[in-house]
Design a protein around this motif. Structure first.
Motif, PDB file in Angstrom:
ATOM      1  N   THR A 216      32.346  41.330  35.423  1.00 48.52           N
ATOM      2  CA  THR A 216      31.409  41.463  36.550  1.00 48.52           C
ATOM      3  C   THR A 216      31.505  42.839  37.181  1.00 48.52           C
ATOM      4  O   THR A 216      30.477  43.465  37.480  1.00 48.52           O
ATOM      5  CB  THR A 216      31.685  40.370  37.599  1.00 48.52           C
ATOM      6  N   ILE A 217      32.705  43.332  37.365  1.00 47.04           N
ATOM      7  CA  ILE A 217      32.879  44.671  37.936  1.00 47.04           C
ATOM      8  C   ILE A 217      32.249  45.716  37.027  1.00 47.04           C
ATOM      9  O   ILE A 217      31.562  46.633  37.494  1.00 47.04           O
ATOM     10  CB  ILE A 217      34.378  44.969  38.180  1.00 47.04           C
ATOM     11  N   ARG A 218      32.450  45.585  35.731  1.00 47.91           N
ATOM     12  CA  ARG A 218      31.854  46.539  34.787  1.00 47.91           C
ATOM     13  C   ARG A 218      30.327  46.460  34.804  1.00 47.91           C
ATOM     14  O   ARG A 218      29.646  47.473  34.728  1.00 47.91           O
ATOM     15  CB  ARG A 218      32.388  46.291  33.377  1.00 47.91           C
ATOM     16  N   VAL A 219      29.781  45.241  34.915  1.00 52.67           N
ATOM     17  CA  VAL A 219      28.327  45.072  34.981  1.00 52.67           C
ATOM     18  C   VAL A 219      27.777  45.766  36.220  1.00 52.67           C
ATOM     19  O   VAL A 219      26.809  46.532  36.148  1.00 52.67           O
ATOM     20  CB  VAL A 219      27.938  43.574  34.980  1.00 52.67           C
ATOM     21  N   LEU A 220      28.386  45.515  37.355  1.00 49.24           N
ATOM     22  CA  LEU A 220      27.900  46.117  38.601  1.00 49.24           C
ATOM     23  C   LEU A 220      28.024  47.637  38.575  1.00 49.24           C
ATOM     24  O   LEU A 220      27.138  48.351  39.046  1.00 49.24           O
ATOM     25  CB  LEU A 220      28.647  45.532  39.798  1.00 49.24           C
ATOM     26  N   HIS A 221      29.099  48.128  38.008  1.00 53.29           N
ATOM     27  CA  HIS A 221      29.274  49.577  37.876  1.00 53.29           C
ATOM     28  C   HIS A 221      28.169  50.172  36.999  1.00 53.29           C
ATOM     29  O   HIS A 221      27.611  51.231  37.310  1.00 53.29           O
ATOM     30  CB  HIS A 221      30.653  49.888  37.287  1.00 53.29           C
ATOM     31  N   THR A 222      27.850  49.488  35.919  1.00 52.97           N
ATOM     32  CA  THR A 222      26.803  49.968  35.020  1.00 52.97           C
ATOM     33  C   THR A 222      25.429  49.903  35.684  1.00 52.97           C
ATOM     34  O   THR A 222      24.608  50.797  35.508  1.00 52.97           O
ATOM     35  CB  THR A 222      26.807  49.148  33.714  1.00 52.97           C
ATOM     36  N   PHE A 223      25.194  48.844  36.461  1.00 52.45           N
ATOM     37  CA  PHE A 223      23.909  48.720  37.166  1.00 52.45           C
ATOM     38  C   PHE A 223      23.671  49.890  38.116  1.00 52.45           C
ATOM     39  O   PHE A 223      22.534  50.276  38.344  1.00 52.45           O
ATOM     40  CB  PHE A 223      23.836  47.412  37.937  1.00 52.45           C
TER      41      PHE A 223
ATOM     42  N   VAL B 254      21.720  52.593  36.433  1.00 55.19           N
ATOM     43  CA  VAL B 254      20.401  52.298  35.881  1.00 55.19           C
ATOM     44  C   VAL B 254      19.296  53.128  36.532  1.00 55.19           C
ATOM     45  O   VAL B 254      18.460  53.708  35.835  1.00 55.19           O
ATOM     46  CB  VAL B 254      20.080  50.786  35.983  1.00 55.19           C
ATOM     47  N   ASN B 255      19.256  53.213  37.859  1.00 56.51           N
ATOM     48  CA  ASN B 255      18.197  53.982  38.520  1.00 56.51           C
ATOM     49  C   ASN B 255      18.246  55.457  38.146  1.00 56.51           C
ATOM     50  O   ASN B 255      17.216  56.073  37.884  1.00 56.51           O
ATOM     51  CB  ASN B 255      18.263  53.812  40.042  1.00 56.51           C
TER      52      ASN B 255
END
Length: 157
Positions: free
Chosen positions: A98-105, A108-109
């Protein structure tokens, strides 16, 4: 499962069988596991010793039987010539993923804006090639995180 050689004990297929044997007694010995999977005992030994690569069908069988979807990713990224470019995925806890997903998100912008700037004129100039590499790196990171989450879901749900 004592007196196991180091090459066997560090083998992902052997480790997956040992972990699965805590829930399925038939997997405690290599012989009974091979019988259960209907493959040759010597072949399972060679796979678990790293002397030979399993066939794709055997990987699917082991991954399902052992509840170890990571075996599929391991095989595809190490033994299959078609999948060697796929991201290697390690089994991680959901909170770490989850931490990695949020960091990657977060990226995105920035990546979206960079991609729009590069492709606006329809040409990728030499100056924009470095930015394009950054975009590719972010996409690869997103792919790896996605695969990690998919692996966790398959293993735990």
């Amino acid at each position: 499962m004592s007196n196991i050689a180091t090459s066997t004990s560090s083998n992902i297929f052997y480790q997956a069988r040992c972990k699965a044997s805590t829930h399925n007694e038939q997997l405690r010995s290599r012989e009974s596991a091979a019988d259960y999977m209907m493959i040759d005992r010597g072949r399972l030994y060679r796979i678990e010793s790293g002397l030979t690569n399993p066939y794709p069908e055997e990987v699917v069988l082991m991954a399902d039987l052992y509840n170890a979807p990571e075996l599929r990713n391991y095989y595809c990224t190490t033994a299959c010539p078609l999948g060697k470019d796929l991201p290697k995925v390690d089994v991680q806890d959901l909170d770490r993923i989850t931490i990695r997903v949020l960091h990657t998100f977060r990226k995105v912008n920035e990546t979206k804006e960079l991609l729009l700037d590069i492709t606006e004129d329809g040409v990728i100039s030499e100056e924009e090639q470095e930015d394009m590499q950054k975009i590719l790196a972010t996409l690869e990171e997103m792919e790896q995180v996605t695969q990690s989450l998919k692996l966790w879901v398959k293993k735990n749900l």
